[in-house]
Design a protein around this motif. Structure first.
Motif, PDB file in Angstrom:
ATOM      1  N   PHE A   1       0.849  -1.184   0.000  1.00 27.03           N
ATOM      2  CA  PHE A   1       0.000   0.000   0.000  1.00 27.03           C
ATOM      3  C   PHE A   1       0.888   1.239   0.000  1.00 27.03           C
ATOM      4  CE2 PHE A   1      -2.509   3.324   2.102  1.00 27.03           C
ATOM      5  CZ  PHE A   1      -3.684   3.258   1.389  1.00 27.03           C
ATOM      6  N   THR A   2       0.661   2.133  -0.959  1.00 22.58           N
ATOM      7  CA  THR A   2       1.435   3.370  -1.036  1.00 22.58           C
ATOM      8  C   THR A   2       0.617   4.498  -0.426  1.00 22.58           C
ATOM      9  OG1 THR A   2       2.499   2.636  -3.065  1.00 22.58           O
ATOM     10  CG2 THR A   2       2.575   4.988  -2.603  1.00 22.58           C
ATOM     11  N   GLU A   3       1.101   5.022   0.687  1.00 24.27           N
ATOM     12  CA  GLU A   3       0.423   6.144   1.327  1.00 24.27           C
ATOM     13  C   GLU A   3       0.853   7.427   0.624  1.00 24.27           C
ATOM     14  OE1 GLU A   3      -0.292   5.926   5.806  1.00 24.27           O
ATOM     15  OE2 GLU A   3       1.634   4.910   5.502  1.00 24.27           O
ATOM     16  N   ARG A   4       0.046   7.889  -0.289  1.00 23.43           N
ATOM     17  CA  ARG A   4       0.395   9.073  -1.060  1.00 23.43           C
ATOM     18  C   ARG A   4       0.570  10.295  -0.163  1.00 23.43           C
ATOM     19  NH1 ARG A   4       0.374   6.046  -4.872  1.00 23.43           N
ATOM     20  NH2 ARG A   4      -0.845   5.627  -6.656  1.00 23.43           N
ATOM     21  N   MET A   5      -0.143  10.314   0.944  1.00 26.69           N
ATOM     22  CA  MET A   5      -0.032  11.437   1.880  1.00 26.69           C
ATOM     23  C   MET A   5       1.349  11.499   2.535  1.00 26.69           C
ATOM     24  SD  MET A   5      -2.965  13.031   1.899  1.00 26.69           S
ATOM     25  CE  MET A   5      -3.043  13.876   3.439  1.00 26.69           C
ATOM     26  N   ARG A   6       2.092  10.399   2.471  1.00 29.71           N
ATOM     27  CA  ARG A   6       3.401  10.358   3.120  1.00 29.71           C
ATOM     28  C   ARG A   6       4.571  10.292   2.132  1.00 29.71           C
ATOM     29  NH1 ARG A   6       1.834  10.025   8.249  1.00 29.71           N
ATOM     30  NH2 ARG A   6       0.163   8.634   8.844  1.00 29.71           N
ATOM     31  N   LEU A   7       4.313  10.469   0.861  1.00 32.15           N
ATOM     32  CA  LEU A   7       5.391  10.404  -0.122  1.00 32.15           C
ATOM     33  C   LEU A   7       6.450  11.481   0.109  1.00 32.15           C
ATOM     34  CD1 LEU A   7       3.574   9.483  -3.449  1.00 32.15           C
ATOM     35  CD2 LEU A   7       5.014   8.036  -2.015  1.00 32.15           C
ATOM     36  N   HIS A   8       6.055  12.622   0.651  1.00 35.45           N
ATOM     37  CA  HIS A   8       7.036  13.662   0.947  1.00 35.45           C
ATOM     38  C   HIS A   8       8.035  13.191   2.002  1.00 35.45           C
ATOM     39  CE1 HIS A   8       4.145  14.195   4.195  1.00 35.45           C
ATOM     40  NE2 HIS A   8       5.082  14.871   4.852  1.00 35.45           N
ATOM     41  N   MET A   9       7.577  12.341   2.912  1.00 30.31           N
ATOM     42  CA  MET A   9       8.471  11.799   3.931  1.00 30.31           C
ATOM     43  C   MET A   9       9.475  10.838   3.291  1.00 30.31           C
ATOM     44  SD  MET A   9       5.597  11.205   6.881  1.00 30.31           S
ATOM     45  CE  MET A   9       6.713  10.509   8.094  1.00 30.31           C
TER      46      MET A   9
ATOM     47  N   ALA B   1      10.476  10.896   0.226  1.00 29.29           N
ATOM     48  CA  ALA B   1      11.390  11.687  -0.597  1.00 29.29           C
ATOM     49  C   ALA B   1      12.511  12.320   0.214  1.00 29.29           C
ATOM     50  CB  ALA B   1      10.620  12.776  -1.344  1.00 29.29           C
ATOM     51  N   THR B   2      12.266  12.572   1.497  1.00 27.93           N
ATOM     52  CA  THR B   2      13.296  13.179   2.348  1.00 27.93           C
ATOM     53  C   THR B   2      14.054  12.141   3.165  1.00 27.93           C
ATOM     54  OG1 THR B   2      11.688  13.602   4.121  1.00 27.93           O
ATOM     55  CG2 THR B   2      12.056  15.366   2.503  1.00 27.93           C
ATOM     56  N   GLY B   3      13.848  10.861   2.825  1.00 33.94           N
ATOM     57  CA  GLY B   3      14.611   9.802   3.475  1.00 33.94           C
ATOM     58  C   GLY B   3      14.029   9.294   4.777  1.00 33.94           C
ATOM     59  N   GLN B   4      12.866   9.770   5.168  1.00 33.64           N
ATOM     60  CA  GLN B   4      12.246   9.297   6.407  1.00 33.64           C
ATOM     61  C   GLN B   4      11.609   7.934   6.180  1.00 33.64           C
ATOM     62  OE1 GLN B   4       9.844  12.302   8.469  1.00 33.64           O
ATOM     63  NE2 GLN B   4      10.598  13.771   6.945  1.00 33.64           N
ATOM     64  N   ARG B   5      11.588   7.142   7.205  1.00 37.84           N
ATOM     65  CA  ARG B   5      10.958   5.820   7.110  1.00 37.84           C
ATOM     66  C   ARG B   5       9.468   5.944   7.387  1.00 37.84           C
ATOM     67  NH1 ARG B   5      14.493   0.910   8.144  1.00 37.84           N
ATOM     68  NH2 ARG B   5      12.417   0.087   7.952  1.00 37.84           N
ATOM     69  N   VAL B   6       8.705   5.236   6.609  1.00 41.61           N
ATOM     70  CA  VAL B   6       7.256   5.178   6.836  1.00 41.61           C
ATOM     71  C   VAL B   6       6.876   3.718   7.017  1.00 41.61           C
ATOM     72  CG1 VAL B   6       6.735   7.298   5.560  1.00 41.61           C
ATOM     73  CG2 VAL B   6       6.766   5.126   4.356  1.00 41.61           C
ATOM     74  N   ALA B   7       5.744   3.502   7.627  1.00 45.75           N
ATOM     75  CA  ALA B   7       5.281   2.140   7.887  1.00 45.75           C
ATOM     76  C   ALA B   7       5.056   1.400   6.579  1.00 45.75           C
ATOM     77  CB  ALA B   7       3.991   2.163   8.689  1.00 45.75           C
ATOM     78  N   GLU B   8       5.444   0.138   6.543  1.00 39.72           N
ATOM     79  CA  GLU B   8       5.172  -0.725   5.394  1.00 39.72           C
ATOM     80  C   GLU B   8       3.789  -1.339   5.604  1.00 39.72           C
ATOM     81  OE1 GLU B   8       7.063  -1.635   2.643  1.00 39.72           O
ATOM     82  OE2 GLU B   8       8.511  -0.092   3.171  1.00 39.72           O
ATOM     83  N   LEU B   9       2.878  -1.057   4.722  1.00 41.14           N
ATOM     84  CA  LEU B   9       1.524  -1.584   4.832  1.00 41.14           C
ATOM     85  C   LEU B   9       1.282  -2.587   3.712  1.00 41.14           C
ATOM     86  CD1 LEU B   9      -0.316   1.776   5.547  1.00 41.14           C
ATOM     87  CD2 LEU B   9       0.370   0.043   7.206  1.00 41.14           C
ATOM     88  N   ASP B  10       0.918  -3.788   4.082  1.00 44.05           N
ATOM     89  CA  ASP B  10       0.630  -4.837   3.107  1.00 44.05           C
ATOM     90  C   ASP B  10      -0.859  -4.847   2.813  1.00 44.05           C
ATOM     91  OD1 ASP B  10       3.266  -5.781   2.877  1.00 44.05           O
ATOM     92  OD2 ASP B  10       3.042  -6.987   4.689  1.00 44.05           O
ATOM     93  N   VAL B  11      -1.211  -4.664   1.553  1.00 44.17           N
ATOM     94  CA  VAL B  11      -2.613  -4.618   1.157  1.00 44.17           C
ATOM     95  C   VAL B  11      -3.371  -5.878   1.579  1.00 44.17           C
ATOM     96  CG1 VAL B  11      -4.216  -4.431  -0.794  1.00 44.17           C
ATOM     97  CG2 VAL B  11      -2.171  -3.018  -0.728  1.00 44.17           C
ATOM     98  N   PRO B  12      -2.819  -7.096   1.411  1.00 47.28           N
ATOM     99  CA  PRO B  12      -3.587  -8.273   1.805  1.00 47.28           C
ATOM    100  C   PRO B  12      -3.979  -8.283   3.286  1.00 47.28           C
ATOM    101  CG  PRO B  12      -1.736  -8.914   0.443  1.00 47.28           C
ATOM    102  CD  PRO B  12      -1.555  -7.457   0.756  1.00 47.28           C
ATOM    103  N   GLU B  13      -3.220  -7.587   4.128  1.00 48.85           N
ATOM    104  CA  GLU B  13      -3.533  -7.561   5.555  1.00 48.85           C
ATOM    105  C   GLU B  13      -4.593  -6.516   5.907  1.00 48.85           C
ATOM    106  OE1 GLU B  13       0.097  -7.106   7.729  1.00 48.85           O
ATOM    107  OE2 GLU B  13       0.988  -8.887   6.816  1.00 48.85           O
ATOM    108  N   LEU B  14      -4.774  -5.507   5.070  1.00 48.57           N
ATOM    109  CA  LEU B  14      -5.689  -4.414   5.403  1.00 48.57           C
ATOM    110  C   LEU B  14      -7.140  -4.872   5.568  1.00 48.57           C
ATOM    111  CD1 LEU B  14      -4.163  -1.564   3.197  1.00 48.57           C
ATOM    112  CD2 LEU B  14      -3.842  -1.970   5.643  1.00 48.57           C
TER     113      LEU B  14
END
Length: 143
Positions: free
Chosen positions: A52-60, A62-75
């Protein structure tokens, strides 16, 4: 295609949600909760990727910050909806309409399919969807 042709029971409803973005995932989870326990309704969520790509967090990202990995099958896990790894929305709608001409296939999205394409590609896509009888729309324009 009716339920008997597809191997299901007569009167059964099979809802196929193409695309597991925010709207698709929310729709699958909420619809599955609404029909919880009904044996005559099956909700399936199809997405081209399992991540799952959190478009709201793409800026993070892009700046090298880690974001949570979300697996679509688990959602949708535990909701009654099931996940299927498959084609994207436009490709799936076209494939389903071509293989099952009697089935109602409607393509909805934020914008018209192919809106980001060049004029020739957009005309080709619209022509293909028209030949297959796939209506398309943008709810924001229905307002």
């Amino acid at each position: 295609m009716n339920a008997q042709q597809g191997g299901g029971r007569a009167g059964a409803h099979r809802v196929l949600i193409l695309g597991a973005g925010c709207a698709g995932t929310a729709t699958a989870v909420q619809l599955a909760a609404r029909v919880d326990g009904r044996q005559d309704v099956q909700v399936t969520l199809v997405n081209a990727q399992e991540r799952f790509t959190e478009r709201m967090r793409l800026h993070m990202t892009a700046t090298g910050q880690r974001v949570a990995e979300l697996d679509v099958p688990e959602l949708p896990a535990g909701t009654g909806a099931r996940f299927v790894h498959g084609l994207g929305g436009v490709e799936s709608a076209a494939e389903i309409a071509e293989r099952h001409p009697g089935m109602n296939v409607v393509l909805l999205g934020r914008a018209e399919p192919g809106a980001a394409m060049g004029p020739r590609a957009r005309r080709y896509l619209r022509g293909a969807l028209d030949r297959l009888g796939v209506p398309r729309g943008c709810p924001a324009r229905w307002g």
